[in-house]
Design a protein around this motif. Structure first.
Motif: not given
Ligand code: HPA
Ligand code: ZN
Length: 336
Positions: A286-302
């Protein structure tokens, strides 16, 4: 959906998350008020948490983000602030199915404003213990150095008594290199990484996020890093790519971050397929989840939405992330 449930259940390791990047606008405003920190009056983005969040959706580059990132963390003052920040992240990570997290922090961004290293470390250490106890997730801490600062400043921080004690005491497992990449090549930090290696510390460096593939090669060859953070531009050098695959160097990719900071215009442009086909090991983070609009699962889903990966692909990705972790072999065996 079944896909979401499947991705959530995968035994995930997160290896590229800056704890300071888990600071949400809401928490930032609360801490600023409590700690009497004045936020910039001349930037309308600081009118409210909502305005700030809206500004985060319009980042134009890595440096544009970093400007807000360093202001944001100025609200962190007490050990309790750092503990709450890390605990908030660990709860999100656990909810997303993370089993093991290796988290970055930026001590120079705190010591430069008069916050003691021990304050930062004590807060993070307390949160890590709680995460292990209450959430069952294991964690490691990676001390990052800010490459936009003079290498001598980085060396001085590295040699600081409290920082050295955290290596010896085992609270910190390795070092990293972050902040503005393009104008600050890895070769500036050879001495720092040489000294870290002598102490038996693991090491990694952000490379190939905005910088060229040669920064990836130099991080491996001149700094001796075991991993590469981001590494997206590795595809620009096919020979290097074959070597990274052969040597099982893990890339800690961050798809949503790369889109938000405009390295790419869509997750589809991430070289996920190219990496899989070339046998390049990578994790998704996720890198910086509060700044980039997603935690790790959002990245997996994307990634799944963009690439429609198979079960076999996901199994291979998760194995690579576990094998590229810096935890003890016994813990890896549990995760595999
Ligand atoms: N790149 C460089 N430095 C950083 C980042 C990043 O993505 N996030 C926090 N510091
Ligand atoms: Zn990063």
């Amino acid at each position: 959906s079944p896909v979401h449930a499947f991705l959530k259940a995968l035994p995930k390791c997160e290896q590229h998350i800056h704890l300071e990047g888990a600071l949400t606008p809401a928490v930032l405003f609360t801490l600023a008020r409590r700690n009497a920190i004045t936020l910039p009056q001349d930037d309308p983005a600081y009118a409210s948490p909502e305005a700030l969040l809206a500004r985060y959706q319009r980042f134009t580059s890595l440096d544009d983000f970093l400007h807000y990132y360093y202001i944001g963390m100025s609200a962190l003052v007490t050990a309790g602030d750092f503990e709450a920040l890390a605990w908030d992240y660990f709860q999100h990570a656990a909810a997303d199915g993370v089993q093991h997290a290796e988290v970055f922090f930026d001590p120079q961004a705190h010591t430069s404003r008069g916050i003691a290293y021990a304050t930062v470390l004590d807060g993070f250490t307390a949160a890590r213990k709680r995460a292990q106890r209450e959430l069952g997730i294991t964690t490691e801490l990676i001390c990052c150095f800010l490459r936009h600062l003079p290498p001598a400043d980085c060396l001085a921080t590295f040699e600081h008594e409290a920082v050295q004690a955290s290596y010896v005491g085992g609270q910190v497992t390795g070092i990293g290199l972050d902040s503005s990449e393009a104008d600050f090549p890895p070769t500036l930090f050879e001495e720092l990484f040489f000294r870290a290696g002598k102490l038996g510390l693991k090491s990694t460096a952000h490379a190939g996020e905005e910088g060229p593939a040669s920064f990836i090669a130099d991080s491996l060859d001149k700094l001796g890093t075991q991993r590469i953070d981001h590494g997206r531009r590795l595809t620009e050098d096919k020979e290097l790519m074959a070597r990274v695959a052969r040597d099982k160097i893990l890339l800690t990719t961050c798809p949503l971050s790369n889109v938000v900071l405009r390295g790419i215009s869509h997750v589809r442009e991430m070289p996920i397929r190219a990496f899989i086909d070339a046998g390049v090991r990578f994790s998704i983070n996720s890198d910086d989840p509060a700044y980039f609009g997603g935690y790790i699962l959002d990245n997996y889903c994307a990634v799944q939405e963009a690439f429609q990966l198979s079960l076999k692909d996901w199994d291979w990705i998760c194995r690579g992330a576990i094998e590229g972790s810096w935890c003890a072999q016994e813990r890896k065996d549990e995760l595999l």
